[in-house]
Design a protein around this motif. Sequence first.
Motif, PDB file in Angstrom:
ATOM      1  N   GLY B  64      -5.530   6.797   7.588  1.00 27.25           N
ATOM      2  CA  GLY B  64      -6.246   7.056   6.335  1.00 27.25           C
ATOM      3  C   GLY B  64      -5.505   6.556   5.112  1.00 27.25           C
ATOM      4  N   ARG B  65      -6.027   6.934   3.925  1.00 26.58           N
ATOM      5  CA  ARG B  65      -5.431   6.414   2.671  1.00 26.58           C
ATOM      6  C   ARG B  65      -4.097   7.087   2.346  1.00 26.58           C
ATOM      7  N   ASN B  66      -3.826   8.238   2.972  1.00 21.68           N
ATOM      8  CA  ASN B  66      -2.547   8.909   2.720  1.00 21.68           C
ATOM      9  C   ASN B  66      -1.512   8.599   3.792  1.00 21.68           C
ATOM     10  N   ALA B  67      -1.722   7.492   4.490  1.00 20.83           N
ATOM     11  CA  ALA B  67      -0.851   7.139   5.614  1.00 20.83           C
ATOM     12  C   ALA B  67       0.644   7.119   5.243  1.00 20.83           C
ATOM     13  N   PRO B  68       1.038   6.550   4.066  1.00 24.25           N
ATOM     14  CA  PRO B  68       2.481   6.500   3.766  1.00 24.25           C
ATOM     15  C   PRO B  68       3.127   7.883   3.725  1.00 24.25           C
TER      16      PRO B  68
END
Lengths: 248, 204
Positions: B64-68
Amino acid sequence: MDISQSIGVIVVLVFIGLMVFFKLRIRAGVAPHLRPIPAYDLIRRQLGQAVETGQRLHLSMGTGGIGGVDTAVSLAAWPVLSLLADPTTSPDAPPIVTVADPTLLPVALDAVRRAERHSRMALPRDAALLVAPRPLAYAAATGALLRDQKPLANVAMGAFGPEAALLLQAGEEAGAMQMAGSADPLGQAVMTVAAGAPTIVGEEIFAAGAYLCQEPSHVASLMTQDVWRMVLIGAMLIGALLRTLGVA
Amino acid sequence: MKRVVPTALAIGVGIITLLGLFLDQPILVSLRFAFVDWATILAVFALLIGIGNIFSVHLSRLAGRNAPYSAALLLSFLAVLGVALYEGAGPGGPWMTALFQYVQLPLESALMATLAVFLVLAGYRALRQQRSVGMVILIVAALIVLAAALPLPGGLSGVLAGLKEGVVSGPAAGGARGLILGVALGALATGLRLLIGVDRPQGG
């Protein structure tokens, strides 16, 4: 059995006796009038709106756990959790339940699985989530979760200290309706300032079952607490009077 | 059966533990200590479930977009676990202590420092949103306590210190004691509801 143990036994037995007595009276139709607690009205409205809008609702069960001194306070949010898992009251959108202590996670997971069974669809993995075991880390990380998920409402009930400010600030930034309650006076003071809404004060945190579910046993236990509170107030007044009169 | 067994077990264990507190019977006292030990062991299993939960949630977020952030959490977790296993000295080893002292502690201190800012902002916001007498009293009391900590000139410091003492040892202490008494009654009621099987958070 020494004197303190004897007093303990008497208190427990009288407490249970009064609870049974009041429950029987409620079953017989003598329902008491519960004074309104705005924070619980707010939760009911939040649940209703979550059902209508299909938005998620976040429930934070605090930084305490089961087995420690915060057990009772940590389980105070259980009636709200039950409502989220109840097919008649639960919103279609999956809830987000966050905990800081792993001993509370099975309780949260159980409620989420019940909600999953009722809704007959797989809920996302973050529906029940252990965030972080330390209070400040928990509040900061849950705050990030709130900013990301933007739930309709942020309900924080349980053991909270000053770290509640971080959580409620994030809820404010996420535009969530907030409802908060803690048994700790410091956490309570912070919540009163930071929640931006009526908060649950002190022992009101234990009245969730009576106000939200109208469970006769919960109402009976609330009435029992009121009787004991009167007894304690009376004892304190008599003690103060005797002290004033110079009686040792 | 699924409902009855966990509830009966919880009630039975609760009653035996309570009796072990009130009666000095050796068998009850031994059982009480045994149950408390079991609770500690079960808490360790709950921790394992928690670790599994963290892993499963953050692994699912890697796409997803919060992967980092999720990747950073998983890598940090594995790194700390690796250090602990390599040292073999548990949480008290020198590397583990250093990680705690130079990473965890400063981060928490920084968060704690931001709390004061958040609270001032929240106080201002609360005063605008809820213009009640209670809120005004709360903010004024907080300002008195904060101002009393400042090195002010002349006799002002002494006056504020006296006011602070009056607020803290009088109404604040009385209110806190009232809250604590009510909470104790509520905790007792919650415990007894669990004991007689009205509340069943164990899932029965």
